[in-house]
Enzyme design. Sequence first.
Site, PDB file in Angstrom:
ATOM      1  N   HIS A 157       0.837  -1.223   0.000  1.00  0.00           N
ATOM      2  CA  HIS A 157       0.000   0.000   0.000  1.00  0.00           C
ATOM      3  C   HIS A 157       0.859   1.256   0.000  1.00  0.00           C
ATOM      4  O   HIS A 157       0.429   2.315   0.448  1.00  0.00           O
ATOM      5  CB  HIS A 157      -0.946   0.021   1.202  1.00  0.00           C
ATOM      6  CG  HIS A 157      -1.717  -1.242   1.412  1.00  0.00           C
ATOM      7  ND1 HIS A 157      -2.991  -1.424   0.928  1.00  0.00           N
ATOM      8  CD2 HIS A 157      -1.363  -2.408   2.007  1.00  0.00           C
ATOM      9  CE1 HIS A 157      -3.410  -2.650   1.255  1.00  0.00           C
ATOM     10  NE2 HIS A 157      -2.429  -3.259   1.890  1.00  0.00           N
ATOM     11  N   SER A 278      16.376  22.032 -15.255  1.00  0.00           N
ATOM     12  CA  SER A 278      15.207  22.866 -15.469  1.00  0.00           C
ATOM     13  C   SER A 278      15.643  24.198 -16.041  1.00  0.00           C
ATOM     14  O   SER A 278      16.710  24.707 -15.709  1.00  0.00           O
ATOM     15  CB  SER A 278      14.481  23.084 -14.138  1.00  0.00           C
ATOM     16  OG  SER A 278      13.688  24.258 -14.198  1.00  0.00           O
ATOM     17  N   LYS A 284      17.346  21.852 -10.056  1.00  0.00           N
ATOM     18  CA  LYS A 284      16.619  20.641 -10.436  1.00  0.00           C
ATOM     19  C   LYS A 284      17.453  19.607 -11.165  1.00  0.00           C
ATOM     20  O   LYS A 284      18.333  19.930 -11.956  1.00  0.00           O
ATOM     21  CB  LYS A 284      15.430  21.016 -11.333  1.00  0.00           C
ATOM     22  CG  LYS A 284      14.250  21.647 -10.610  1.00  0.00           C
ATOM     23  CD  LYS A 284      13.633  20.756  -9.522  1.00  0.00           C
ATOM     24  CE  LYS A 284      12.758  19.662 -10.057  1.00  0.00           C
ATOM     25  NZ  LYS A 284      11.518  20.147 -10.636  1.00  0.00           N
ATOM     26  N   GLU A 291      10.653   8.886 -16.604  1.00  0.00           N
ATOM     27  CA  GLU A 291       9.266   9.294 -16.861  1.00  0.00           C
ATOM     28  C   GLU A 291       8.822   8.868 -18.261  1.00  0.00           C
ATOM     29  O   GLU A 291       7.681   8.443 -18.472  1.00  0.00           O
ATOM     30  CB  GLU A 291       9.141  10.809 -16.712  1.00  0.00           C
ATOM     31  CG  GLU A 291       9.365  11.299 -15.296  1.00  0.00           C
ATOM     32  CD  GLU A 291       9.478  12.812 -15.241  1.00  0.00           C
ATOM     33  OE1 GLU A 291      10.607  13.320 -15.338  1.00  0.00           O
ATOM     34  OE2 GLU A 291       8.448  13.493 -15.135  1.00  0.00           O
TER      35      GLU A 291
END
Length: 461
Positions: A157, A278, A284, A291
């Site tokens: 979970h 970024s 970043k 992704e």
Amino acid sequence: AANPQWGGRFASGPAAIMGEINASIGFDKILWRQDIRGSLAHAAMLQKVGLLTETELAEIRQGLGDIAQEIGESRFEFSPALEDIHMNIEARLSERIGEAGKRLHTARSRNDQVATDFRLWVRDAIDGLQEQTAALMRSLATRALEHAATPMPGFTHLQVAQPVTFGHHLLAYVEMLSRDRGRLRDARARLNECPLGSAALAGTSFPIDRRMTAAALDFDRPTANSLDAVSDRDFALEFLSALSLQAMHLSRLAEEIVMWASAPFGFIALSDAFTTGSSIMPQKRNPDAAELVRAKIGRIMGDFVGLLTVMKGLPLAYAKDTQEDKEPVFDATEAMTLSLAAMDGMIRDLKANAPRMREVAGMGFSTATDLADWLVRELRVPFRTAHHVTGRLVGMAEQKGCDLADLSLGEMQSVEPQINAGVFDVLTVEASLASRTSEGGTAPANVKHQAQAWLAKLGES
Ligand code: ARG
């Protein structure tokens, strides 16, 4: 002007838009190697059964060899008026060698030709993806061996559940990828029958030798039914369904990498080679590769569903709808090739933050099950009772804002008087890990063994 390949029956050529919707050369030129390979096998067979002379066969071989070179060196002019790769190559052959070229299409149709070419292409794609998948499994197993004893939190979970090792977690994906390889192997075995010689749909009156062409193209045997052979594309769908499952697995791993690399987790650092910055936030480091791998399932499964939908309801035998079989397969293959390569790079490069994973592995009373098991083993408390006792101790620790191991023996005995000091031996993450020796469990010795077994099985390269 009418198409020269069938101009006899036609007074004029197609409308411009007809040419455009009909032509597949824009995407099926990728089949050129398979098309030439198929034609060489067909020509050799025609000569053997007496339909071509030795001289004609020699001319065809020479001509197809020259065409292969033209295409290989980007000197070949693909013509949309000739629709597809099959007619582009055949027309060019006749242009180069004349009469003999015009005999090549004896006892053959584009319907069995394209079915054959496409099977050859999918088979090659499977072989390439098999190797890439094995390479990724090797990288995962290598990192798993390195981290066979590195504790990390195991989740259910997405809540901290019980300690596992990072190696054990990585090996879970090796198992999944191994089943993906099994599915690709199965798909390859079923597709490996040769449609060539089925002709348009009914077979042919010529005395062809289908066993000869099947063998020359490394198929196990000729297909048994000419209608089935020219019209079904289940082999492509089986391939796409196998890739969909594999993409689903890669997507799960990619999602974990995205989470692990985020500051709140802090379990891993990705290399510069597989992150981006970024344009506005100087600090970043974004896990774009992960992704994108996570997202590729969208197009791969879309390719599968798209082709399945094209095929549904098609009457036997060939219909032009089938021409829409190729782009989904090419697209999914490219997406999977990229995904496997990117995932392999990320796995090889990533740095595990072992202290952070160890810290989180001990959070959330993750050794509570070990305490319950201890009560069962040492005091012969029934498990359900032990679960209850442990639950009360967890509640007590939670209220005090400490770990289970920080409770005093007296506090423990206030809940279960028989508890003795031996209990503290099982409350550490390391003790918990070492105790999970059941087959398939996460004990470091198990994990080391499994990683080594996988590496031995996968071989060096
Ligand atoms: N380009 C076609 C395809 O991909 C080749 C087969 C054409 N056959 C036909 N009867 N029009 O399916």
